[in-house]
Scaffold this active site. Sequence first.
Site, PDB file in Angstrom:
ATOM      1  N   CYS A  84       0.820  -1.203  -0.270  1.00  0.00           N
ATOM      2  CA  CYS A  84      -0.041   0.120  -0.190  1.00  0.00           C
ATOM      3  C   CYS A  84       0.936   1.236   0.037  1.00  0.00           C
ATOM      4  O   CYS A  84       1.959   1.083  -0.613  1.00  0.00           O
ATOM      5  CB  CYS A  84      -0.934  -0.084   1.304  1.00  0.00           C
ATOM      6  N   TRP A  85       0.274   2.347   0.603  1.00  0.00           N
ATOM      7  CA  TRP A  85       1.280   3.558   0.790  1.00  0.00           C
ATOM      8  C   TRP A  85       2.367   3.735   1.605  1.00  0.00           C
ATOM      9  O   TRP A  85       3.547   3.504   1.117  1.00  0.00           O
ATOM     10  CB  TRP A  85       0.365   4.871   0.991  1.00  0.00           C
TER      11      TRP A  85
END
Length: 345
Positions: free
Chosen positions: A94-95
Amino acid sequence: MIERIEPEEFLKRSGYVPVIDVRSPKEFSQGHIPSAENLPLFNDDERAIVGTIYNNSGRDAAILKGLELAGPKLADYVKKLLKIAPKKEALLHCWRGGMRSEQMALLFETAGFTIAVLNGGYKNYRRIIRQKLSNEAKIIILGGLTGSGKTEILHALKDAGEQILDLEKIAHHKGSVFGALGQEVQPTNEQFENNLFTEWAMFDFSKLIWIENESRMIGNITIPDPLFEQMTHAKIFVLDVPQEKRLSRVLEQYAQFRKDDLAESILKISEKLGGTRTKEALKAIEEDDFTTAARIALDYYDKAYYFATSKRGNNIIGMLEVQEINPTAIAGQITGKMQQLNQFL
């Protein structure tokens, strides 16, 4: 147990294991690892909702809302991943390597997948590629006036065994104000850097890397500062091609496009051309006199090239006079000359 791995190992495995990016579609379109498939935990609106709750009410409330939004889609996530990774092994991020990747990794592991999560997420990947794009390289610039066939010669050098970096291909733009004609839509600057790194990571940095002479901007794309700095100080090998030969190539490449598009391109440099020359070029295009329009554009780009090159005269290591643009033959002549000049690199 879910494995967490560093970017170098993640990128190594990405050559043979599917990469899953669980960020929202908007985040993915802004920039992503080139081989990644987007399987978002939340769509753009859902991510905004969860983010607002996190800011206003805290982590626990955001988790509950996230579970509420994602719960009905859990089976669908697994079905989609099975199509992407039929061998039931995947890399995931993810981020920042936090809640979203943790939850999706847990789901997929429960469904029988072997999952490795990128430590620090996409943010860490971006940090690593910016660092590695700063690696010192033995760059040599292939220079020459507009229409000299530099791109084709660059690829002929590759066929001859040289390392090349085709920035215009990665940027989907040929560099001049006409450079977007016939090209795909340019990537975001972030995605350009990601795609660039994919090429950069394959180089042997003990050997020369040939790059076409470019300004800092290629269309709307900006070459990363560390790379452009190296290009600015690199040695230059110049192709000297008569204007008439270059004019023929420019006409061959651009006269096929719509007159409105050509006129729009001329207008982008109207201030530098001046009112009279701009009017002459636009009139020539309207009257299908593409030779006159192309000659006006070449005169402008020749002056710009001479001005830019005058600042780097001491960097010129070799020159080749070209009468016929035969990329394969020219590449052979260049490599022959470079063997003689190797001591100066």
